[in-house]
Design a protein around this motif. Sequence first.
Motif, short mmCIF file in Angstrom:
data_model
loop_
_atom_site.label_atom_id
_atom_site.label_comp_id
_atom_site.label_asym_id
_atom_site.label_seq_id
_atom_site.Cartn_x
_atom_site.Cartn_y
_atom_site.Cartn_z
N GLY A 15 0.81 -1.20 0.00
CA GLY A 15 0.00 0.00 0.00
C GLY A 15 0.85 1.26 0.00
N PRO A 16 0.24 2.42 -0.28
CA PRO A 16 1.00 3.67 -0.35
C PRO A 16 1.59 4.08 0.99
CG PRO A 16 -1.36 4.11 -0.44
CD PRO A 16 -1.20 2.63 -0.55
N ARG A 17 2.78 4.63 0.97
CA ARG A 17 3.45 5.14 2.15
C ARG A 17 3.13 6.63 2.31
NH1 ARG A 17 9.22 2.24 3.15
NH2 ARG A 17 8.57 0.09 2.72
N TYR A 18 3.67 7.24 3.39
CA TYR A 18 3.39 8.65 3.66
C TYR A 18 3.82 9.54 2.50
CZ TYR A 18 8.35 9.40 4.73
OH TYR A 18 9.71 9.50 4.65
N SER A 19 4.88 9.14 1.80
CA SER A 19 5.43 9.99 0.73
C SER A 19 4.81 9.74 -0.64
CB SER A 19 6.94 9.78 0.64
OG SER A 19 7.24 8.40 0.41
N ALA A 20 3.86 8.79 -0.71
CA ALA A 20 3.24 8.47 -2.00
C ALA A 20 2.46 9.67 -2.53
CB ALA A 20 2.32 7.26 -1.84
N THR A 21 2.31 9.71 -3.83
CA THR A 21 1.61 10.83 -4.49
C THR A 21 0.22 11.04 -3.91
OG1 THR A 21 2.83 10.45 -6.54
CG2 THR A 21 0.80 11.72 -6.69
N VAL A 22 -0.48 9.95 -3.62
CA VAL A 22 -1.85 10.06 -3.12
C VAL A 22 -1.89 10.71 -1.73
CG1 VAL A 22 -1.87 7.76 -2.02
CG2 VAL A 22 -4.01 8.78 -2.86
N ASN A 23 -0.80 10.59 -0.97
CA ASN A 23 -0.77 11.17 0.37
C ASN A 23 -0.09 12.53 0.44
OD1 ASN A 23 -2.14 9.08 1.70
ND2 ASN A 23 -0.28 7.84 1.84
#
Length: 324
Positions: free
Chosen positions: A104-112
């Motif tokens: 799953g996306p991490r804190y630095s992912a684009t979505v976050n």
Amino acid sequence: MKRTRNAFTLVELLVVIAIIGILVGLLLPAVQAAREAARRMQCQNNTKQLGLAMHNYESTYKRFPGGVGRYGCCWGTWQVSILPYIEQTAMYNLYQNSGGADPGPRYSATVNRPVVSSRLPTLTCPSDTPNAPIGGTTPITSHNYAVNYGNTSFFQTELNGIRFMGAPFHAYTGSTSDDGPPNAGAVAGFPRIYGVQQRLGSISDGTSNTLMASEVLQGRQNDLRGFTWWGGASGFVTYLAPNSTSPDVITGGICVSMLSPRMPCTTNTTVTAPRMMATRSTHAGGGVNTVFCDGHVTFISDNIDYIVWNSMGTSQGGEAFSHD
């Protein structure tokens, strides 16, 4: 009839200018002191709001948020968990995979990025200099408050003869170096559980004697101190005194040692100096704003007795002390 013209002589003008300069010199420190007093008051209020947010979270879930997520550093810290309790529910709803695991996306992912690139006024002390150490078109922000990971290190084990005696927030308990699973394939076999949420009732030392949170300074440039979206900067320990001359030990990140403000650091994690960070501020007189687990806020001097300070970090140490 002859008219005379009254005017200042050059000497008189110079005297007036000198007097004005002296008055400005006398008034400027007073103005600066008044401004810092206002900033410190705002910082104290922020600390109080953080304590209230934690208690509101605890009232809802019957335990405090985890300091980090189940798998460590990178899926959202306590800072994400309390967003609805500092009037940031919309941001909380945007954040994906809080406390989750790869892939799953991490804190630095684009979505976050819309969340982690935001600066939260409630978690920003106006006495410090704002920083955003992770760049790009939407730089990720640092903040000024961290939670209590106890009296030893972020690994929450015995350190140099000092036993770990519990803490209201858990981080990398039992680790010796890692941030968590390095990739999705390592999740299934990962042996430890990070960020275990603690109940208020587990604080046997008494909530008025156990630190909940305190101030930290935001690093400069790409220094990750204060980078509380990331597990590695999400807490402090009372093994280090307030505004300690001993270095913060950063694992898996960058630090920039500074003399002013006093921010010594190293990235060299060792058995005798494992991952840890001190509580720090730039407030006049030396000291830090703290909030205890019962919600009361206190300014603690750098000169506090070390044994008392170390004991404040424990939740189950059984120590008897007074910090008034």
